[in-house]
Write an enzyme that holds these catalytic residues in place. Structure first.
Site, PDB file in Angstrom:
ATOM      1  N   HIS A  77       4.489  -0.256  11.293  1.00  0.00           N
ATOM      2  CA  HIS A  77       4.838   1.067  10.761  1.00  0.00           C
ATOM      3  C   HIS A  77       5.494   1.889  11.867  1.00  0.00           C
ATOM      4  O   HIS A  77       4.881   2.773  12.457  1.00  0.00           O
ATOM      5  CB  HIS A  77       3.585   1.781  10.234  1.00  0.00           C
ATOM      6  CG  HIS A  77       2.904   1.055   9.126  1.00  0.00           C
ATOM      7  ND1 HIS A  77       1.571   1.241   8.801  1.00  0.00           N
ATOM      8  CD2 HIS A  77       3.370   0.133   8.242  1.00  0.00           C
ATOM      9  CE1 HIS A  77       1.253   0.470   7.786  1.00  0.00           C
ATOM     10  NE2 HIS A  77       2.322  -0.209   7.431  1.00  0.00           N
ATOM     11  N   ALA A 103       0.842  -1.199   0.000  1.00  0.00           N
ATOM     12  CA  ALA A 103       0.000   0.000   0.000  1.00  0.00           C
ATOM     13  C   ALA A 103       0.877   1.249   0.000  1.00  0.00           C
ATOM     14  O   ALA A 103       1.783   1.382   0.829  1.00  0.00           O
ATOM     15  CB  ALA A 103      -0.924   0.005   1.214  1.00  0.00           C
TER      16      ALA A 103
END
Length: 551
Positions: free
Chosen positions: A487, A132
């Site tokens: 992340h 993504a």
């Protein structure tokens, strides 16, 4: 040995450095090392590109560091609910292709980021990522870099990653999902920030087959450059510092928390002590330029182990909170919101259940969240009512049919987390991790503002869920445990000036060092809610501009 450029880490960011510098300086010698093994026939390819399921599982297991058996295939929601019940275990907390930083159950229980994980393999976590690549929203932009320069770097990053919004074909289900999302979002949003297909790092051929981007794609022709060398299962133990001017590494003073003073004195990395893990062979590599792009955890770990310990190193550790839930897509809603045509997913050839990925962009203040929506077809690709003569099912077999099809929509909503100095990696002076490097522990707390943002994300997600129908039983709205998103940001953050609040400048060059650069998500200096890889690759693109000038 001697090299012009030493790159530590072979993930998407390390591969970006290698590709650009190889193109710009084709005669420069580049050595790239990675602590992990080569896990498939093709160097650094995404595991989703491995057609044989057994070979794909083998690649995942080889990436899992100390964990050499398959992880149980449970959903992210099941994993989070197990954590909430106190059922902590290394099996529950990690996922296929990754391994926990904290691999002892007591360490997991005593840390504030229990799910924090990494991958150890050629290609890094980039061979396991979702691909993504959303464009950062307004409050996610790095304002210390001129906007036109960052836009140019992001465009180059999209080119390197092969970003597209056409990876999955349109279908009645995808039309319905997007229509419902946009009806809920409304029209009060910035230009081009409506719900839309997720930008994905992927190439498709004429037949619609997908090839997901990882280090093999990013490196491209670099692998054919005779001046480029890639070594697997080779760890960097320490960077060798030279040219010390009026400065003692490790010295502390009364007026600063730094391990070295903030001055204009310059230092150089003269080399790196590396070791082949299996043979134990050690050597020192002399290099003109050193780039540490291991990951947001092991990059600061190596600097710390080398005595490079600016005040901000390992601090300002950030990860966006992530709320996940699942709904079953109502077939009547599909009929209502889409054209009446046959679903494309009935003809899918891949065993991957994901048949669409959608994006609700971060767009403060109207939508100060990042929405990632996964459409999954959880029915078998082919099934049959009775046995065939040879037991083989095929498109030509009239007895083969699809039954009990279920379209499941996974809805993930992320929000910003405030950046705080006390959220940090704590490196041990005495204890070692699985790889023989300084052991890491983690401090990480949600502030009152963070908790309010999480509740707002939950409320907005619930609004979207109500538009789709009902949540799946036992798959309800769940705040994922810290570390789950993968992340991680801020641990080697960049800054506009050398004031102790950052590790490197806006070109990713470490303060006070004339040839040391850091790369990866850890360089991102601000909280973000969106997937960070596109930004990290863009920052590497920008960093190469400075390196080319130095060489």
């Amino acid at each position: 040995m001697k090299t012009d450029i030493l790159i530590i880490g072979s993930g998407p960011v390390g591969a970006t450095y290698a590709r650009i510098l190889s193109e710009q300086k084709p005669h420069a010698k580049i050595l790239m090392i990675d602590a992990g093994p080569k896990v498939s026939d093709k160097i650094g390819q995404h595991t989703k590109n491995i057609a044989d399921p057994k070979a794909m599982e083998t690649a995942q297991i080889l990436s899992q560091g100390p964990k050499k058996t398959p992880y149980p295939m449970i959903s992210v929601a099941e994993r989070a609910m197990a954590v909430q019940r106190g059922e902590l275990s290394a099996d529950i907390l990690a996922r296929a292709g990754t391994h926990l930083v904290l691999d002892q159950i007591d360490d997991i229980k005593n840390n504030e980021m229990p799910s924090i994980s990494m991958s150890t393999n050629i290609g890094g976590m980039g061979i396991h990522w979702t691909c993504a690549c959303p464009t950062p929203g307004n409050d996610e932009k790095i304002t210390i870099i001129p906007e036109n320069e960052m836009s140019k770097a992001l465009a180059k990053a999209r080119e390197i990653l092969n970003v597209t919004q056409s990876a999955f074909p349109s279908s009645p289900e995808s039309e319905a999902i997007l229509n419902i999302l946009n009806q809920t979002l409304g029209t009060n949003h910035a230009e081009n920030r409506q719900a839309q297909p997720m930008p994905l790092a992927c190439k498709t051929d004429e037949a619609g087959n997908r090839y997901w981007t990882a280090s093999d794609v990013i490196l491209g022709n670099t692998l054919e450059n005779p001046n480029f060398e890639l070594r697997s299962e080779t760890i960097c133990r320490r960077l060798v510092i030279g040219k010390l001017v009026n400065l003692e590494i490790g010295k502390k003073t009364e007026n600063t928390n730094n391990n070295y003073l903030i001055t204009n004195d310059q230092f150089s990395i003269t080399g790196a002590e590396i070791e082949h893990i299996h043979s134990g062979k050690k050597e020192t590599v002399e290099a003109k330029i050193v780039i540490v792009a291991a990951d947001p955890l092991r990059t600061p770990q190596l600097l710390w182990a080398s005595g490079i310990r600016p005040k901000a190193l390992g601090h300002y550790l950030n990860e966006h909170p992530f709320v996940f839930t699942f709904v079953e897509l109502d077939k009547d809603l599909v009929k209502k919101h889409s054209k009446n045509r046959k679903s494309e997913i009935e003809n899918r050839k891949s065993n991957d259940p994901t048949v669409g990925v959608f994006w609700v962009p971060f767009d403060a203040p109207n939508h100060p969240f990042h929405g990632q929506i996964m459409h999954m077809d959880l029915s078998p690709m082919k099934t049959t009512i009775e046995e065939t003569e040879n037991g083989i099912l095929s498109d030509s077999n009239p007895k083969s049919q699809i039954v009990n099809r279920k379209s499941i929509v996974g809805l993930g909503w992320g929000c910003l987390k405030e950046s705080n100095f006390d959220d940090q990696i704590v490196f041990s002076e005495t204890e070692k991790d699985y790889f023989g490097m300084p052991k890491m522990n983690f401090k990480f707390q949600y502030t009152d503002n963070d908790l309010a943002s999480i509740e707002a994300a939950k409320a907005y997600q619930k609004k979207v869920v109500n538009s789709f129908g009902k949540e799946i039983k036992d798959g309800g709205q769940t705040l994922m445990p810290p570390g789950t998103s993968l992340h991680y940001e801020g641990s080697t953050r960049m800054g506009a000036e050398n004031d102790g609040e950052s590790v490197c400048d806006t070109y990713s060059q470490v303060w006070n060092f004339d040839n040391l650069f850091v790369g990866g998500n850890g360089v991102i200096p601000i909280p973000t809610a969106s997937n960070p890889t596109l930004t990290s690759v863009a920052l590497a693109v920008r960093s190469c501009e400075r390196i080319v000038q130095i060489l």
